[in-house]
Design an enzyme around this catalytic site. Structure first.
Site, PDB file in Angstrom:
ATOM      1  CE  LYS A 197       0.470   1.996   4.166  1.00 23.97           C
ATOM      2  NZ  LYS A 197       1.166   1.130   5.021  1.00 23.97           N
ATOM      3  CG  ASN A 262       5.093   5.527   2.289  1.00 23.06           C
ATOM      4  OD1 ASN A 262       6.131   5.269   1.704  1.00 23.06           O
ATOM      5  ND2 ASN A 262       4.816   5.056   3.494  1.00 23.06           N
ATOM      6  CD  GLU A 288       9.683   0.350   5.731  1.00 25.08           C
ATOM      7  OE1 GLU A 288      10.327  -0.147   4.799  1.00 25.08           O
ATOM      8  OE2 GLU A 288       9.785  -0.022   6.921  1.00 25.08           O
TER       9      GLU A 288
END
Lengths: 340, 340
Positions: A197, A262, A288
């Site tokens: 995701k 993100n 990440e």
């Protein structure tokens, strides 16, 4: 027959970023004896002296019973439950460092959401590979922006473990009246939802940076979910898991929240920043999704999957494609039928 | 053998709310000969005199080729494609009014997203029931906040029709460089996604009104999707459709956007407004989710489905349960496993 799961009193949390600190704080609030360990001694000092972690959770007063670990060894050796809250790319090194102190059979929960570059390993796989002994490994995942959970905003999470004996135990450990925890026996799918995701959230954030709205974002998330499933299923996840809290739920929270790293990275890229500039804007916090995108391109190539968002994002992040151009390129992929 | 689908030049759009006007405007911009009809003569007058619909799309200059219909009869009789953009509770009456002018075989597209109280009929079913002659009926759905589409913000939609001959035709009719249209042969599922999502969006809006954040909203949407599927499948929709643009995609856009009426209605309720107060705040615009909730309670009872959000929302809307109490009650439903 296996011994019954050991009752949990002492918990060691390794990694004092926003989510590790939040979970340590939540468990301290429930009466567990929790120690929080971090590489950065100034974080531990502040925790001891002022009961705060101002770098990662500014403005939050932590529970008075939450203790900074005095040593990694003591913290891990005395724990009934060990929690890793370390980014995927640093986790292997951390597990190696803690390994001498980890008892056989100690229950381990991972909080990070990423895939290791080079190995394409999930976080639980990293732990298992490094320990080479019997340690049950579980994951806590879901749509959990730390900033909200630490303030007691109603949230739902998921624990996943392939050994059902630990599912009920961990559900009880983590649940509070404001944090309702579900169980899922699909460890791979739950972990993969959390990792994949982040990639889609970067792309959704690019749309924010370009000034687009709810329609665009919803379309990117919906099509992105299909990509997550294509990749996740070949990596061992159950299709159904991606439709739950640790899949579409987490994707949505990440794409929605101002606080998601993100999404914010993508927003910076959409405004024209380069990757180093966008990363610098995160003030040392890790997105990440960057490394996960690189890992996924490898997996995608091995299986010949249709993953336009992952591929385009790779070009934007690492090959100099302008974010705007990349975003619009994924817009007109050639499929006509929904669900393809 | 059926005749080939008739080429489309003239389009009649019935209903000049924000979405009907947006689609009429989009088609006029593509060169179709479009007439827009509304019951309110002042809307038609403004359209003719100033090229605007300031009640529903304030600040937007409409395409100069978009014409106000001079009469319902002329508009419908000369059309190659008839589009209804009328709320579900008023649609049956409108179809009856237009019926004398609708030629056998005329292709009809519905834009509204609701279920009729009393009959539990989907919009396409209302049209079919009232016409009793051969008219292919399709639907255009998806995460399409009108305010964004009319400004050319990149958006994706879905056309659904159970006759595949019309799918490709309609995809071409509605697609533009900024509005990418997919096809789905599942008419029932596509319509139901659009209708059911309004109910969940009201509940998500209540969370906004209570001051909660991304975690809460993502959890409500994720669990709400499961409810939509439980209900939608017994009403004839395909499970897969709910994971696409017309399902989770539309749900997300509705729950995200400042401009969504259903979300805003919920937000008012969450702040303590009564239903009449919250409806008044919409300035005469219809939140379809209110009546849909009533229709769903009927369906739920007939099938004994587990639908905590629908039931609780019914109590909040019609039985005086305070929104805050209702919201928190759905929080702790008793299931432990994800995906249940």
């Amino acid at each position: 027959m296996m011994a019954p799961a050991r009752p949990i009193q002492r918990v060691a949390v390794i990694g004092a970023g926003s989510w590790g600190t939040t979970i340590a704080n939540l468990l301290a609030g429930k009466g567990f004896d929790v120690t929080l360990w971090a590489r950065e001694s100034e974080i531990l000092r502040e925790l001891t002296e002022r009961g705060e972690n101002s770098r990662y959770l500014p403005g939050v007063t932590l529970h008075p019973q939450l203790r900074a670990a005095t040593s990694l060894e003591e913290s891990v050796r005395t724990a009934d439950l060990l929690i890793f809250a370390i980014p995927a790319q640093s986790l292997r090194q951390m597990v190696r460092q803690a390994r001498p102190f980890i008892a056989d059979g100690l229950l381990i929960v991972n909080l990070a959401k990423g895939i290791e570059e080079g190995t394409c390993a999930r976080c639980s796989e990293i732990v298992v590979q490094e320990l080479k002994q019997h340690n049950p490994v579980a994951v806590l995942s879901g749509p959990n922006i730390a900033w909200e959970v630490v303030r007691g905003v109603p949230s739902k999470g998921v624990v996943a473990c392939s050994n059902y004996r630990y599912l009920g135990l961990l559900q009880n450990v983590f649940s509070t009246p404001c944090f309702k925890v579900y169980e899922n026996p699909d460890l791979a799918g739950t972990e993969l939802g959390g990792a994949l995701k982040n990639v889609i959230a970067i792309m959704a954030g690019i749309g924010d940076g370009l000034g687009y709205g709810a329609n665009t974002k919803s379309a990117v998330i919906t099509r992105g979910l299909q990509e997550m499933i294509r990749i996740g299923v070949v990596m061992g996840g159950h299709r159904e898991t991606f439709f739950g809290l640790s899949g579409i739920g987490d994707l949505m929270a990440t794409a929605l929240s101002e606080h998601s790293r993100n999404r914010r990275l993508g927003e910076c890229l959409g405004r024209g920043a380069t990757l180093p500039e966008a990363e610098a804007a995160l003030n040392g916090r890790v997105a990440e999704g960057i490394q996960t995108t690189r890992a996924l391109l490898e997996i995608k190539a091995g299986y010949d999957l249709d993953t336009p968002i992952v591929e385009t994002l790779h070009r934007v992040l690492f090959e100099g494609l302008p974010a705007r151009e990349g975003y619009l390129a994924t817009w007109n992929s050639c499929d006509r039928l929904e669900g393809n």
